[in-house]
Enzyme design. Structure first.
Site, PDB file in Angstrom:
ATOM      1  N   LYS A  15       0.849  -1.196   0.000  1.00  0.00           N
ATOM      2  CA  LYS A  15       0.000   0.000   0.000  1.00  0.00           C
ATOM      3  C   LYS A  15       0.881   1.241   0.000  1.00  0.00           C
ATOM      4  O   LYS A  15       1.855   1.321   0.763  1.00  0.00           O
ATOM      5  CB  LYS A  15      -0.897   0.008   1.249  1.00  0.00           C
ATOM      6  N   THR A  65      -4.554  -4.981   1.005  1.00  0.00           N
ATOM      7  CA  THR A  65      -3.805  -3.740   1.162  1.00  0.00           C
ATOM      8  C   THR A  65      -4.585  -2.720   1.992  1.00  0.00           C
ATOM      9  O   THR A  65      -3.987  -1.865   2.642  1.00  0.00           O
ATOM     10  CB  THR A  65      -3.427  -3.137  -0.202  1.00  0.00           C
TER      11      THR A  65
END
Length: 283
Positions: A15, A65
């Protein structure tokens, strides 16, 4: 493309642009540290457990994520330090402890700096333009590599910068310059002889910032290449824990509109093409 000190990875994911601010509101931030700790985080993980997601769509071991984003933001509440290197190590180690299927993690952070408006600890303002950076890769055995840096220096000299004696041919239009104003943008990063030396509570970043400004202010140069070489050699000489330093400068010197000798000048922003000058020095 991302690179890992531990070697080539056939898959990784994570991320990016995870923004987090931690406010120390009780007045107990250490001297010299802002109560506002802000960071933009890129969080990457790797491991063979995630390969089925790529090959068969099997997500049974996959950590979403979005969960990584929540982990970063919520666990920042438990981070007690004030420097990016320790922050990256904290997040990475905690994530490895939480998820056994993860083989390694690389955490990068970009500082979002704020400073006290009136030194009263009440109101704060964004500062810069330069921002500290850190990147820490961890495996099951601990820290693999730590890299620190500062991005976004914008430095201006009124004089004391020359550029002449370069190759002249049918493509040359630039005149010789013996005492020009110089505007230089600069990014730099450095590696350590021992990764543990990176965790200095911000002292090495502060020392690096001082050296860059001091060299730019004091050194009269014949080129930007000479300026960044002076900076790099000074960094290696003054900070013995550094193994390597990488500097990249952009020549953003303003275009001249009119000058009255070397006493007074009118300038405007430079045109889009800019000179890019890089240097890597090892101990």
């Amino acid at each position: 493309m991302e690179h890992f000190a531990s070697g080539w990875k056939r898959n990784y994911y994570g991320k990016g642009d995870v923004i987090v601010y931690r406010l120390t509101r009780d007045g107990k931030a250490p001297p010299g540290q802002s109560p506002v700790f802000g960071a933009n985080v890129l969080f990457l993980i790797y491991g063979d457990a995630f390969w089925p997601t790529y090959t068969t769509g099997d997500n049974s071991d996959l950590i979403a994520t979005d969960s990584m984003k929540n982990f970063i933001q919520r666990e920042t509440l438990n981070f007690t330090g004030f420097d990016l290197e320790a922050y990256c190590r904290f997040l990475g180690a905690k994530f490895l402890d939480t998820y056994s299927q993860v083989e390694g993690v690389q955490v990068s952070a970009l500082e979002i700096p704020y400073a006290d408006v009136e030194n009263a600890g009440v109101a704060f303002r964004p500062v810069g333009p330069e921002r500290a950076t850190a990147r820490v890769e961890l495996g099951r055995a601990g820290v693999i590599e730590a890299v620190s840096g500062i991005r976004g220096f914008k430095l201006l000299r009124l004089g004391g910068s020359a550029f002449h004696g370069f190759v002249r041919d049918q493509y040359t239009t630039l005149p010789d310059l013996v005492n020009r104003p110089l505007q230089m943008w600069l990014d730099l990063e450095w590696l350590y002889l021992d990764p543990e030396a990176a965790f200095s509570e911000g002292r090495i970043v502060a020392q690096t910032r001082h050296i860059v400004r001091d060299v730019f202010q004091a050194f009269e140069s014949g080129s930007i290449q000479q300026v960044i070489h002076q900076m790099g050699t000074r960094l290696l000489a003054d900070i013995p824990v550094l193994a390597e330093v990488h500097l990249e400068a952009h020549n953003r010197t303003w275009d001249t509109i009119a000058e009255r000798g070397e006493e007074l000048g009118i300038y405007t922003e430079s045109r889009p093409p800019y000179g890019c000058l890089g240097l890597r020095l090892k101990r």
